[in-house]
Design an enzyme around this catalytic site. Structure first.
Site, short mmCIF file in Angstrom:
data_model
loop_
_atom_site.label_atom_id
_atom_site.label_comp_id
_atom_site.label_asym_id
_atom_site.label_seq_id
_atom_site.Cartn_x
_atom_site.Cartn_y
_atom_site.Cartn_z
N ALA A 64 0.10 5.32 1.29
CA ALA A 64 0.09 6.18 2.50
C ALA A 64 -0.02 5.34 3.77
O ALA A 64 -0.90 4.51 3.90
CB ALA A 64 -1.05 7.18 2.43
N LYS B 220 -11.57 7.00 -2.29
CA LYS B 220 -11.95 8.16 -1.48
C LYS B 220 -13.44 8.49 -1.55
O LYS B 220 -14.04 8.91 -0.57
CB LYS B 220 -11.08 9.37 -1.84
CG LYS B 220 -9.57 9.14 -1.71
CD LYS B 220 -9.13 8.55 -0.36
CE LYS B 220 -7.63 8.32 -0.27
NZ LYS B 220 -7.26 7.39 0.81
N HIS C 38 -15.08 6.12 0.63
CA HIS C 38 -14.71 6.51 1.99
C HIS C 38 -15.70 7.59 2.50
O HIS C 38 -16.25 7.46 3.60
CB HIS C 38 -13.27 7.05 1.94
CG HIS C 38 -12.66 7.30 3.28
ND1 HIS C 38 -11.32 7.09 3.54
CD2 HIS C 38 -13.18 7.74 4.46
CE1 HIS C 38 -11.06 7.41 4.80
NE2 HIS C 38 -12.17 7.81 5.37
N MET D 212 -10.48 4.16 6.18
CA MET D 212 -9.26 4.48 5.43
C MET D 212 -8.78 3.28 4.60
O MET D 212 -8.83 2.15 5.04
CB MET D 212 -8.15 4.89 6.42
CG MET D 212 -6.94 5.51 5.75
SD MET D 212 -7.33 7.11 4.94
CE MET D 212 -7.40 8.21 6.37
N ARG E 52 -10.90 -1.47 -2.74
CA ARG E 52 -10.81 -2.33 -1.57
C ARG E 52 -12.14 -2.34 -0.82
O ARG E 52 -12.81 -1.32 -0.82
CB ARG E 52 -9.72 -1.82 -0.63
CG ARG E 52 -8.34 -1.91 -1.20
CD ARG E 52 -7.38 -1.22 -0.26
NE ARG E 52 -6.02 -1.16 -0.82
CZ ARG E 52 -5.18 -0.16 -0.58
NH1 ARG E 52 -5.55 0.88 0.17
NH2 ARG E 52 -3.99 -0.17 -1.10
N ALA F 73 -13.11 9.86 10.77
CA ALA F 73 -12.47 10.14 9.48
C ALA F 73 -11.58 8.98 9.03
O ALA F 73 -11.49 8.65 7.86
CB ALA F 73 -11.64 11.42 9.56
N ASP G 291 0.86 -1.17 0.00
CA ASP G 291 0.00 0.00 0.00
C ASP G 291 0.91 1.24 0.00
O ASP G 291 2.12 1.13 0.20
CB ASP G 291 -0.86 -0.03 1.26
CG ASP G 291 -1.62 1.27 1.45
OD1 ASP G 291 -2.35 1.67 0.52
OD2 ASP G 291 -1.45 1.91 2.51
N ASP H 283 -1.62 -0.86 5.98
CA ASP H 283 -1.83 -0.35 7.34
C ASP H 283 -3.30 -0.20 7.72
O ASP H 283 -3.60 0.31 8.80
CB ASP H 283 -1.11 1.00 7.51
CG ASP H 283 -1.72 2.08 6.62
OD1 ASP H 283 -1.94 1.77 5.42
OD2 ASP H 283 -2.01 3.17 7.12
#
Lengths: 276, 276, 276, 276, 276, 276
Positions: free
Chosen positions: F21, F60, F63, F56, F167, F52, F19, F193
């Site tokens: 970030a 986006k 999200h 993750m 994802r 928020a 991944d 992460d």
């Protein structure tokens, strides 16, 4: 989404729960054997050493009852007393046994070689130390200071008269874990020298390690063991390994001094997510 | 001879240990939710329903402490009180909460549909019925007769104030088993509606069944559930299934009335020597 | 009490059973290949080297019959002889083959590099050495002294004419184990270079190790192997690994000189109670 | 490409190998018990029934030797004869035992209830029937026609004097399989009533089924079993189940008439690729 | 807390991905076989039917290259052309093959018995239907309408010229799943009749089912199969089963009409948390 | 013959898919967090940092939609706008968010400590390096050169706008593998992460490693982490470990610099034929 998440503990071992006689103290588990034979003799019953040792690890009154129910002994009872055994008889025999046991208790106070060192090593690894025993609280009150003097003092002792049922039930081991505040049970290893010791641990879902050479299954003092011919030594030790393996012990080793290697092996298995 | 004998229990299930609110009684686990929100309001803290329900199943004082440690709530505390939280504060909040809880307790006395029938069915199969709860003994003294009136009376109830540590520790489940005289722990299934219920069972080495629809994770009364749009119903039920699966539950089902099929499945697995 | 005790052997390996040509002696398993091709030519049948090698490891008469039943060869037979094959024909071909085989036998007497060293190493570890072969007793009477001269003498040799059925049946391996007095079969590893070698071991419940580089699957002499281009070498070796893996071999390695590492790995697995 | 191909047999069971006394014939395995006791009495040694039965299933000379090495019996020998036991003594006792055994052999010829029906059922499923026994060929020559008369005639009988070592070694079972032409060994189930019967099967890599009620472990005739009080019945049957489970039997059942269900269960497991 | 959560999918199968020739259409996978033989003849190379079929399932240019690299064919090439093979040669052969293939394509349009019924059944169970093929998009443009006419129309077709590498790589199967929007891959079963079909599925982590009777491994038309002698039928079918099992197929069955039972079995395994 | 051959890959790992970030770049995964909070503020919605960060790793726009569907946020929307949310609203918010995200992107360009070294080490072991991200191609066009400057340049990057679904679907990971030409998926490890990172890998059948300390679950910059009190550090890190373990990650470690040990462990497991 339909998913199953199988949880497994993969941290290290957190505690060891030791048995007493034949495990940490009293090489050969000799202390309870002779009082049993003597007691039965007083009641005109002739029991062999191997009959006396068979149910070792149980609560002593249960132990006496189990011996009395062996066909060969039952026959002796019936022939001598011309009547069936009653619970009252068992109480009598148990009460006869108690002072005989107390009398010899302190004679077998010596720690088994390696006990102190293994416990110290385990403590250094961060493990807590519980203990359970077939002795009553009264007896442990005599033995605990004698063990402490020699450098072995477990974080707790659970006695058979403190739980609703003795071994092979898991209650003593579980009470010991609760006092230590340690769970899951797969993070604990139960160590003992008898079949019911192992069953206590298995019934609690703990790892189990059986000690074949210095405990009840060999049933000999250190000097008696050293005096055995190599053939006799092998026969007896094999028999002890066989009996304890068949109880379902995860590991059978000679004595408490071989425990550190096993701790490492269990830690390796836990890390991979294996359970007892 | 070097042989290993891996023992596994292959008899049938012997006992079920049920949680109380949200499992056998109080559809939606509503009773503890509102008192929590109300209590926090009295202390000028605004907690959402989902925050109130997160640690459900824990001992109530632990529950309060866990909420107070959530970042959003901690921030509120610090902004209002201009000082850090103390154990004393937690005691105050807990004492404020207690009468509010007692007040509403009896309002949520109704058994969850299927509870009585499932327990009767299990007893007919020869299973013993234990129970554990996040309520204190004082509270259970009120609830037990109300349950009995409706036909549900477990063989024992273990409350959180009777063990050294509440859920997720296994102590209540293990005490319940000890009172039932039932072992090994793989012959027992723990049934509950919260994450810590499942962890209690897993930490004891028991089979675990989580109830998704009628308990804390859905968190709605029977009429509220029925009023949901199909989409909203699916979203919420999926979320409940997901949370309880991720706790490691061996089975997640809608409610206690689906339990008999699971008992049969566990019995099939035990017969093959599988363990939880 | 309902318990299952799953026994597993967790001692070390006790014996190895080796194949002969292509395994311990005769790099490339060349000895039987040419006599086969020659024999078939005498009967006006053109078989390729890979067809000749396909059933390698079987009893030689079975080997001949298997080749004759390949569609391409069957077609040749029928076109030339204008009639179906009979058992009598197979006998004729087998009898023609025998003297051709005897003639070249001694030419391929050389031990495969590492054979002696590996066997010596295994003996030092306390392992017994059995052997089985697709050769007849008459042929082994020639080869055994030649092997002994070079320092390799297994504790026994079982030939195909000494059991009711040859490979892939397990009888030769099992007879060898019986003569060695070694059991359980999970304490034995069968080593060979052909598909039926592996199947013989699997059918006996033994560990199996296949040799890819120096045996029948590569099917080349040491100098031929060394003369291969790297690409051709990779293609052929991969094909050998693939064929032997698909036979179900527990391990596929280049040659007998890589065996010691595998012995250690099998011992590690046995210690954990794993079985073949 | 690096791939492993783990082969497992997933066809149905192909053969059953039965023990004789206590399994298919001679309810309670009574025939060998009394001759042993009588023989030892002639040598001034007093052995109990349970001591006589302990090593049952072994070759009879091995059986006698094993009894003589029990501590209680060894002591009797030494006290009476004032010297150590020799191999010559064992020969004498064995030769004394033989005619006593032959004398009673035909008295215990009756098939165990269900034996004929189970074998017929298995044959209809396509299973072959092998057999192995602790009796010598001379004894089986007497018993086989008596069994045949009653409708039970296995495809072969392997006797202890026909293999290099008796049970617990796997040789008799393996010879029986070879005569049947059946492999892999995971397609065979060994059925018997003693610990060494089970070990024979396990050492051969076969499935094993132990019979607890009609064989040596219960050690009573059909009428004696029926005369037991329910409590005594439970105690004795549990003990038999426990001993045979601890030998590692895959299944323990009451008697041969319960075998068909187990065959179905083993077939289900084989189909999924499980091995013994 | 140190815990591992092993996730496994335990919902039902969501999709099937079928191969084309030999699986759903073209009994015996006859369409590509003759064009290959004919093509090679045009280049003066004599290949047997079994050599033509060996690499079946691959992209056709790869298929041609694989045949040309077989030792027997390579030798023919070198003897005839007196030079090594080049990529250019392969292109020539491929271009020669294409029109021959197109010519016969429609002759083999018939669905395999049971294909329509099995797909209809699967759709009723809620399964999506993907497909992958060794044919190019141009060829599928001819075949898809012909299949649709007969009642079989998969949700998508992925052709070999649409992915960077053909079978045994998993890319076509994975593209098909992506178009279906279906995952995890353990919720998908790949069905085909060749070794590379199975490898495509295994490499994608899907369940795999191989069809032995109606496809490439048997390699015969329906009437040819029916004309076989029982012995010949058994030999050929066993060989097909053996080859496809050794590819690692989870299940090998006769034909697509046997698939519904396997779907049920896979669903049972998924429910228990088993993975491919 | 009825045999099953279970294939398993037992070669080494061939590729890692990272991944972006929070995994290789942008310690704490800070870059997307603030733009989200800011964007929602512009729409009069107050979201906490933990809200928020919850989803993750997703695309986006997904999200944003997931946040808007959280009960607490939905309530805010409905109270402010007095109407239900529409897809149009989500588009508006997404378009508002985009420039805010672009603005800060380059501020978080710094590689996470150990990223370069770990990738270099993996490449030396022969591993290929793929990558997938929740960022769009436009954003990656900015970040890739910045990463390359610092010495990290994966063999490919797959962005969310290049696959039909983001994802937790496996499509990005699978596309990355296809571009690398690497299979089976059990020869690949996905590293990330977030929860959906792990699910992406699991859904593709890959090994998964979650990073707890330097990524989204901790959600703090390196200096913020260093400033935490030991207690706060432990609480937050435990929570991160717990969340990522419960996603089903095979391994959870602090950061990318701990990866080499895990690669070795996975290689050991693959060698034994274990699969993810």
């Amino acid at each position: 989404m339909s998913h199953l998440y199988k949880r497994s503990y993969n941290g290290p071992l957190k505690a060891i729960i030791f048995d007493w006689a034949g495990t940490t103290m009293d090489y050969g588990c000799l202390s309870p054997a002779s009082p049993f034979i003597e007691t039965f003799k007083l009641f005109n019953l002739d029991i062999s050493m191997s009959e006396a040792r068979g149910p070792m690890g149980m609560f002593k009154r249960d132990h006496i009852k189990t011996i009395l129910n062996m066909p060969r002994i039952k026959k002796q009872w019936n022939e001598f007393y011309k009547r069936d055994l009653t619970e009252k008889d068992i109480d009598n025999i148990f009460e006869t046994y108690l002072p005989l046991q107390f009398e010899v208790l302190a004679n077998f106070k010596k720690l088994i070689p390696g006990a102190k060192e293994t416990v110290d090593h385990a403590r250094k690894m961060g493990l807590k130390i519980g203990s359970t025993t077939g002795y009553s609280r009264e007896m442990i009150k005599i033995l605990l200071p004698l063990a402490t003097e020699q450098g072995y003092c477990p974080d707790n002792v659970i006695c058979m008269d403190e739980v609703p049922a003795g071994r092979p039930s898991p209650w003593m081991a579980v009470m010991s874990a609760m006092k230590l505040g340690v769970y899951p049970f797969s993070s604990i290893v139960k160590v003992g020298d008898t079949v019911v010791d192992i069953e206590e641990g298995l019934n609690a879902g703990m790892w189990t390690v059986a000690l074949a050479k210095c405990g009840n299954e060999m049933g000999l003092s250190e000097s008696e063991v050293n005096a055995l011919s190599p053939i006799e030594y092998d026969i007896r030790l094999n028999r002890a390994y066989n009996t304890l393996s068949k109880a379902g012990a995860h590991f059978v080793i000679d004595s408490i001094s071989d425990l550190p290697t096993i701790i490492d092996e269990i830690n390796r298995r836990l890390q991979k997510g294996e359970c007892p």
